[in-house]
Motif scaffolding. Structure first.
Motif, PDB file in Angstrom:
ATOM      1  N   LEU A   1     -12.097   4.892  -2.424  1.00 54.57           N
ATOM      2  CA  LEU A   1     -11.078   4.499  -3.286  1.00 54.57           C
ATOM      3  C   LEU A   1     -11.299   4.802  -4.525  1.00 54.57           C
ATOM      4  CD1 LEU A   1      -8.293   3.463  -3.533  1.00 54.57           C
ATOM      5  CD2 LEU A   1      -9.062   1.260  -3.577  1.00 54.57           C
TER       6      LEU A   1
ATOM      7  N   ASP B   1      -8.508  -3.247  -9.138  1.00 50.57           N
ATOM      8  CA  ASP B   1      -7.464  -2.556  -8.147  1.00 50.57           C
ATOM      9  C   ASP B   1      -8.025  -3.172  -6.688  1.00 50.57           C
ATOM     10  OD1 ASP B   1      -5.322  -1.064  -7.142  1.00 50.57           O
ATOM     11  OD2 ASP B   1      -6.376   0.630  -7.233  1.00 50.57           O
ATOM     12  N   GLU B   2      -6.773  -3.383  -5.773  1.00 50.25           N
ATOM     13  CA  GLU B   2      -7.103  -3.623  -4.411  1.00 50.25           C
ATOM     14  C   GLU B   2      -7.906  -5.038  -4.699  1.00 50.25           C
ATOM     15  OE1 GLU B   2      -5.808  -2.898  -2.038  1.00 50.25           O
ATOM     16  OE2 GLU B   2      -5.400  -0.743  -2.341  1.00 50.25           O
TER      17      GLU B   2
ATOM     18  N   SER C   1      -3.006  -5.818  -6.416  1.00 50.15           N
ATOM     19  CA  SER C   1      -3.392  -6.316  -4.986  1.00 50.15           C
ATOM     20  C   SER C   1      -2.050  -5.916  -4.084  1.00 50.15           C
ATOM     21  CB  SER C   1      -3.678  -7.711  -4.650  1.00 50.15           C
ATOM     22  OG  SER C   1      -2.505  -8.613  -4.968  1.00 50.15           O
ATOM     23  N   ALA C   2      -2.511  -5.626  -2.550  1.00 54.57           N
ATOM     24  CA  ALA C   2      -1.506  -5.291  -1.654  1.00 54.57           C
ATOM     25  C   ALA C   2      -1.119  -6.648  -1.115  1.00 54.57           C
ATOM     26  CB  ALA C   2      -2.035  -4.360  -0.754  1.00 54.57           C
TER      27      ALA C   2
ATOM     28  N   ARG D   1      -8.756  -7.204  -1.489  1.00 50.83           N
ATOM     29  CA  ARG D   1      -9.807  -6.485  -0.308  1.00 50.83           C
ATOM     30  C   ARG D   1     -11.228  -6.833  -1.312  1.00 50.83           C
ATOM     31  NH1 ARG D   1     -11.527  -5.324   4.427  1.00 50.83           N
ATOM     32  NH2 ARG D   1     -12.532  -3.525   4.539  1.00 50.83           N
TER      33      ARG D   1
ATOM     34  N   LEU E   1     -13.053  -1.283  -8.077  1.00 50.58           N
ATOM     35  CA  LEU E   1     -12.411  -1.094  -6.753  1.00 50.58           C
ATOM     36  C   LEU E   1     -13.429  -1.347  -5.554  1.00 50.58           C
ATOM     37  CD1 LEU E   1     -11.932   2.208  -8.717  1.00 50.58           C
ATOM     38  CD2 LEU E   1      -9.750   1.682  -7.212  1.00 50.58           C
TER      39      LEU E   1
ATOM     40  N   ARG F   1      -8.212   1.132   3.057  1.00 55.06           N
ATOM     41  CA  ARG F   1      -7.897   0.949   1.562  1.00 55.06           C
ATOM     42  C   ARG F   1      -7.751   2.054   0.763  1.00 55.06           C
ATOM     43  NH1 ARG F   1      -6.468  -4.504  -0.017  1.00 55.06           N
ATOM     44  NH2 ARG F   1      -6.458  -5.736   1.800  1.00 55.06           N
ATOM     45  N   GLY F   2      -6.611   2.321   0.356  1.00 56.73           N
ATOM     46  CA  GLY F   2      -6.624   3.201  -0.695  1.00 56.73           C
ATOM     47  C   GLY F   2      -6.609   4.626  -0.540  1.00 56.73           C
TER      48      GLY F   2
ATOM     49  N   HIS G   1      -2.743  -2.307   6.177  1.00 58.77           N
ATOM     50  CA  HIS G   1      -3.635  -1.452   5.353  1.00 58.77           C
ATOM     51  C   HIS G   1      -3.949  -0.146   6.184  1.00 58.77           C
ATOM     52  CE1 HIS G   1      -3.463  -4.312   2.002  1.00 58.77           C
ATOM     53  NE2 HIS G   1      -4.137  -5.057   2.571  1.00 58.77           N
TER      54      HIS G   1
ATOM     55  N   THR H   1       0.764  -1.109  -0.202  1.00 55.25           N
ATOM     56  CA  THR H   1       0.028   0.025   0.037  1.00 55.25           C
ATOM     57  C   THR H   1       0.921   1.065  -0.003  1.00 55.25           C
ATOM     58  OG1 THR H   1      -1.781  -1.151   1.237  1.00 55.25           O
ATOM     59  CG2 THR H   1      -1.600   1.446   1.211  1.00 55.25           C
TER      60      THR H   1
END
Length: 450
Positions: A83, A152-153, A183-184, A156, A78, A305-306, A329, A46
């Motif tokens: 985000l 994205d992500e 992804s993270a 999550r 997302l 997140r984000g 996160h 992240t």
């Protein structure tokens, strides 16, 4: 330098104006491959610059290959509205000198208004899976001309239960599209299944492990006796720590609302952010935090997140997060893009084992700190479980003590708990008198008469 990627000159111009000269590691690795048309599965921490890593190649392609008769040509999925809104804002910045249009499609906004915007055939749709599927079912979403799908992500999204929604949307997309999955964390079996379903011969990039310690974040732990003690510690920290902006994380919406009320009673201007908040209020909270009008935001993991907020240099976990990934996160909101940050976790007795599991997962120990103004009584477990030879020796001692205790009970000796008194031994019978050769009982001498 970004110029080495042969990006369109309009993108290079806006990057220069924004002050972005050197790409981050994830950008340096992903941008050339994405520009070459490869499907990618990218795992990166992240705050490492993943958003620009997929937006710059996408915008470059749309500039270089215009098609005004086509419908929507790219979809970015997302997990949260916040985000998605942030990604939409980044697109608007990077596309300043282009004719590329994008629309935000998330829950909490008028469905008919969104449908009208989609009929204008925006080049890019940025949205959450649930709302986009609603438009798909209503016949508003046509993805025949899609050239790129971005997840994205993605880890999550699957954690939040969007796996089936993501797969359904992917099935409606043009089969010849390019797909980029970011992804993270490496994710579990569910993420592997989704990657296998949506990616074609992907190039996998793992830039760093999510377990790697963030070098620019200082991690601290403060033990607490109970909720009241935590509240006192929190107020002290917000009054005495040096910070521009701070986020206080809780595990539940109820706790976030309650804690927001507690802080407001002490004349502290705060906003609360969680999934049940009205969209207008959620946007207002983030806008005021970014502008500096407020300094403190109380939030659940929906905000973990984000979110990229300049000047956010303090994260306080009022409750210990439920996993090592969630911890990362949360604290990843600070210490971004070369800045430093401080992450403080308040730990009660029932949360100690969870804190210890996070330390094991991250392979590091957090600094334990004491606030002298509110010391409390709890300092962590008094005794740690013995291991190795020490544990074996302890077991032997316990067995020996148990054996001795049992022996004492059999002997009738009074113990600490209290047992019956020892019984007096029976007297042996008098020995027979054999002085006259016969075994006759000895008689007592006669008592003289008075």
């Amino acid at each position: 330098m970004f110029a080495e990627f042969a990006l369109h000159e309009r993108l290079l111009k806006v990057l220069a104006e924004l002050g972005f000269a050197t790409p981050t590691p994830v950008q340096a690795a992903a941008i050339p491959l994405a520009m070459a048309g490869r499907d990618l599965r990218v795992t990166a921490q992240t705050g490492s610059g993943k958003t620009a890593a997929f937006l710059l190649p996408l915008l470059h392609y749309l500039i270089e290959h215009p098609d005004h008769r086509a419908g929507t040509r790219a979809v970015i999925l997302l997990p949260t509205r916040e985000l998605a809104r942030q990604t939409q804002k980044t697109i608007e910045q990077l596309a300043t000198y282009t004719f590329i249009k994008s629309e935000l499609i998330t829950g909490g906004e008028d469905f008919k208004v969104q449908a009208a915007r989609m009929r204008r055939n925006p080049d890019i749709l940025v949205g959450t899976p649930g709302r986009l599927l609603e438009h798909q079912d209503a016949g508003h979403l046509v993805l025949d001309d899609l050239v790129a799908l971005v997840l994205d992500e993605a880890d999550r999204m699957l954690d939040m239960g969007f796996k089936d929604d993501v797969l359904r949307l992917a099935q409606h997309c043009n089969a010849n599209r390019q797909t980029l999955l970011f992804s993270a964390t490496p994710g579990g079996e569910a993420l592997t299944q989704v990657a296998a379903a949506v990616l074609r011969d992907p190039q996998e990039l793992m830039l760093n492990s999510v377990r790697d310690a963030h070098e620019r974040i200082q991690h601290q732990v403060i033990t607490a006796d109970d909720i009241g003690h935590k509240e006192a510690l929190l107020r002290w920290l917000l009054d005495n720590e040096q910070y521009d902006k701070a986020i206080v994380f809780t595990n539940t919406r109820e706790q976030a609302d309650r804690l927001g009320g507690v802080l407001r009673t002490h004349l502290r201007k705060v906003f609360v952010l969680h999934g049940e908040k009205d969209q207008r209020l959620r946007k207002l909270a983030l806008d005021r935090l970014r502008s500096g009008e407020i300094k403190v935001l109380v939030a659940t993991d929906v905000a973990a997140r984000g979110l990229d907020i300049d000047g956010l240099d303090l994260v306080i976990n009022f409750e210990v997060p439920r996993s090592g990934d969630e911890y990362l996160h949360r604290v990843g909101r600070t210490g971004r893009l070369g800045n430093t940050g401080l992450a403080i976790t308040l730990v009660a007795a029932h949360e100690w084992n969870l804190k210890a599991s996070i330390e094991r997962y991250l392979r590091q120990s957090f600094e334990q700190r004491l606030i002298e103004a509110h010391p409390g009584h709890y300092r962590g477990p008094k005794k740690l479980k013995a291991s190795g030879k020490a544990a074996g020796s302890k077991k032997k001692k316990l067995k020996k003590a148990e054996a001795k205790k049992n022996e004492t009970k059999r002997a009738g000796v009074k113990t600490a708990k209290g047992t019956s008194k020892p019984k007096a031994p029976k007297r042996a019978a008098a020995a027979p008198d054999t002085r006259d050769g016969y075994a006759t009982p000895r008689k007592k001498p006669a008592r003289p008469l008075d």
